[in-house]
Design an enzyme around this catalytic site. Structure first.
Site, short mmCIF file in Angstrom:
data_model
loop_
_atom_site.label_atom_id
_atom_site.label_comp_id
_atom_site.label_asym_id
_atom_site.label_seq_id
_atom_site.Cartn_x
_atom_site.Cartn_y
_atom_site.Cartn_z
N TYR A 75 12.52 23.22 -7.81
CA TYR A 75 11.96 21.97 -7.30
C TYR A 75 11.66 22.08 -5.81
O TYR A 75 12.12 23.00 -5.14
CB TYR A 75 12.97 20.83 -7.49
N ARG B 188 16.86 21.57 -16.81
CA ARG B 188 15.53 22.19 -16.91
C ARG B 188 15.66 23.70 -17.01
O ARG B 188 15.29 24.44 -16.12
CB ARG B 188 14.66 21.72 -15.78
N GLN C 275 13.48 23.39 -22.92
CA GLN C 275 12.09 22.96 -22.68
C GLN C 275 11.58 22.02 -23.77
O GLN C 275 10.85 21.08 -23.48
CB GLN C 275 11.17 24.17 -22.57
N SER D 50 8.98 16.34 -18.57
CA SER D 50 7.75 17.14 -18.60
C SER D 50 6.73 16.57 -19.57
O SER D 50 5.54 16.50 -19.25
CB SER D 50 8.06 18.58 -19.02
N ASP E 127 12.54 18.47 -23.02
CA ASP E 127 12.28 18.02 -21.66
C ASP E 127 11.29 16.84 -21.66
O ASP E 127 10.07 17.03 -21.59
CB ASP E 127 11.74 19.21 -20.86
P1 NAD Z 1 8.35 16.85 -9.71
O1 NAD Z 1 7.81 15.77 -10.58
O2 NAD Z 1 9.71 16.77 -9.18
O3 NAD Z 1 7.34 16.97 -8.43
C1 NAD Z 1 5.97 17.11 -8.59
C2 NAD Z 1 5.43 18.12 -7.59
O4 NAD Z 1 5.43 17.57 -6.27
C3 NAD Z 1 6.25 19.42 -7.50
O5 NAD Z 1 5.42 20.51 -7.83
C4 NAD Z 1 6.69 19.46 -6.05
O6 NAD Z 1 6.75 20.77 -5.54
C5 NAD Z 1 5.61 18.65 -5.38
N1 NAD Z 1 5.94 18.15 -4.04
C6 NAD Z 1 7.11 17.66 -3.58
N2 NAD Z 1 7.02 17.34 -2.29
C7 NAD Z 1 5.75 17.61 -1.91
C8 NAD Z 1 5.04 17.48 -0.70
N3 NAD Z 1 5.62 17.02 0.38
N4 NAD Z 1 3.75 17.88 -0.65
C9 NAD Z 1 3.13 18.37 -1.75
N5 NAD Z 1 3.76 18.50 -2.95
C10 NAD Z 1 5.05 18.13 -3.02
O7 NAD Z 1 8.13 18.27 -10.33
P2 NAD Z 1 7.91 18.72 -11.85
O8 NAD Z 1 6.51 18.44 -12.22
O9 NAD Z 1 8.95 18.14 -12.68
O10 NAD Z 1 8.08 20.29 -11.74
C11 NAD Z 1 8.62 20.95 -10.63
C12 NAD Z 1 8.95 22.39 -10.96
O11 NAD Z 1 9.86 22.49 -12.04
C13 NAD Z 1 7.77 23.25 -11.34
O12 NAD Z 1 7.98 24.52 -10.80
C14 NAD Z 1 7.85 23.33 -12.82
O13 NAD Z 1 7.22 24.48 -13.34
C15 NAD Z 1 9.33 23.36 -13.02
N6 NAD Z 1 9.70 22.91 -14.36
C16 NAD Z 1 10.55 23.68 -15.09
C17 NAD Z 1 10.89 23.25 -16.37
C18 NAD Z 1 11.82 24.05 -17.25
O14 NAD Z 1 12.16 25.15 -16.92
N7 NAD Z 1 12.27 23.47 -18.36
C19 NAD Z 1 10.39 22.09 -16.88
C20 NAD Z 1 9.53 21.33 -16.10
C21 NAD Z 1 9.20 21.75 -14.82
#
Ligand code: NAD
Length: 412
Positions: free
Chosen positions: A223, A118, A123, A129, A126
């Protein structure tokens, strides 16, 4: 290069390449074959694929340089692939050790879409996402459909209808999309996430971040970290009044490589008002909400609790289109200047997403899990003459239906 699109088995609705993506690959000089009716469940006909320049060919996977699918190929089909061919699909390695052994044995270069790093350069590849975006949108639409009230405020001559109160837990890709969709439908939205950066992202969507005044749980790579049981208990207690006030609760929380965190107990759902709706997007991975069941709506207290199951697949057309673009970008990255399949293993994305190559398991955690598996199997064999290596129930099912030659045992 030759690319083959698989017709998904089981109940998958999505397809790895849509006709529009096929047309792009054909235009770039590649040959694409598609198994008949591969796109049917996503509303793409064989004629759509042939118009896009593909050939409908049931034996295509046997000649392809790259075989693409949404779900991992069944291990019974691995033997049909050319030695040295590549596969691109979702491939949850931890639950697929038997298949990984088969891919290694057949000298297939396999890539797991879950493992695409990631980083910003990746991106456009991904798929986690892109599919989370679809699931997040769908979660809000499902909630609005199940709720027997308006989402938006309505000011009429007959009086004012108050807007729905929506609470979203977990504000990653899916959660932010659930917030945006609920806002567009006119609801008042509050959201909570354990990551510090999330509050700003929640606010930028027009929702109110819930501040529980707990320490943030930032893990590596942006994460979340797993909660301790003590922290989980505190968080649940502090969230209870927010959930009791909500008409709709949407949960999307996840921690990579772990069961979904338990954010909401049955007792918390029982505090909700009559007619409330809960949508648990994490139902398949253990559930954020106690008692939610994947693919079912269950009644807990006054609330209807909807458990997500292949939620992106509930919008198979758009989910497939986005996934197909991710896959086209990954294929393009693995092509040389002449369009031949020549992945560069020095490239961080190629190396990170690769599971098996040239008779080796490249992904270290999988290699370690396989080594542990074979150590366990050895122990079991010493303990009992009838003992089978424990490959997990999914793999055991695949094994049952397979008539291929048994792959070599797991790494020792
Ligand atoms: P994910 O599917 O792993 O998790 C979903 C959400 O659940 C996350 O925001 C996490 O913080 C939250 N979470 C975990 N435990 C929790 C709890 N106990 N209570 C409340 N919330 C909780 O996450 P995701 O959607 O794949 O994305 C996570 C991060 O990665 C974000 O910051 C996103 O911007 C980033 N991201 C980066 C890229 C990239 O750079 N290519 C791509 C996708 C996502």
């Amino acid at each position: 290069m030759k690319i083959a699109v698989v017709r998904e088995a089981r109940t998958e609705t999505r397809v790895a390449l849509v006709p529009e993506a096929v047309a792009k690959l054909v235009k770039a000089g590649h040959e694409v074959t598609v198994e008949s009716r591969a796109g049917e469940r996503a509303d793409f006909s064989d004629a759509d694929y042939t118009e896009a320049g593909a050939t409908i060919d049931p034996s295509g996977i046997g000649h392809a340089d790259v075989v693409v699918s949404v779900n991992p190929l069944e291990s019974s089909r691995v033997g049909l692939l050319r030695r040295g061919a590549a596969t691109i699909s979702f491939l949850p390695t931890g639950q697929s050790l038997y298949l990984v052994a088969a891919l290694r044995h057949a000298r297939i270069t396999s890539f797991s879409l879950e493992l695409v790093p990631r980083i910003s350069r990746a991106q456009s590849m991904d798929a986690l996402s892109s599919q989370a975006l679809v699931a997040g949108y769908r979660s809000a639409i499902v909630a609005a459909g199940l709720m027997r009230r308006f989402f938006p405020q309505n000011m009429t001559a007959a009086g004012t209808v108050q807007p729905a109160q929506v609470v979203v837990l977990g504000a990653g890709v899916a959660g932010l999309q659930a917030i945006a969709t609920s806002k567009r439908l006119g609801a008042v939205v509050k959201a909570y996430d354990v990551r510090e950066a999330a509050a700003e992202e929640i606010a930028s969507m027009g929702a109110k971040p819930i501040d529980l005044e707990l320490e943030s749980l930032e893990g590596s790579g942006g994460y979340a970290r797993e909660m301790t049981e003590e922290r989980a208990e505190q968080q649940r207690e502090l969230l209870t009044p927010y959930i009791a006030e909500a008409d709709v609760l949407i949960t999307t929380a996840a921690v990579p490589g772990r069961q979904a965190p338990r954010l909401v107990t049955k007792a918390m759902v029982e505090e909700m008002k009559p007619g409330s709706v809960v949508v648990d997007l994490a139902a398949e991975t253990g559930g954020n909400v106690e008692g939610s069941k994947p693919g079912e709506v269950v009644q807990i207290g006054n609330a209807n609790v909807w458990g997500g199951e292949n939620v992106a697949g509930q919008m198979p057309g758009p989910a497939s289109s986005l996934l197909a673009q991710n896959i086209v970008n990954l294929i393009t990255l693995g092509a040389d200047e002449d369009g031949a399949w020549a992945p560069d293993f020095e490239d961080e994305i190629i190396a990170g997403a690769c599971v098996t190559h040239d008779g080796e398991v490249r992904h270290e955690p999988t290699r370690e899990a396989m080594a542990e598996g074979s150590a366990d199997a050895e122990q079991q064999e010493q303990g009992s003459d009838d003992a089978e290596p424990d490959q997990g129930s999914d793999d055991a099912e695949q094994k049952e239906g397979s008539d291929e030659t048994e792959p070599e045992g797991t790494d020792s």
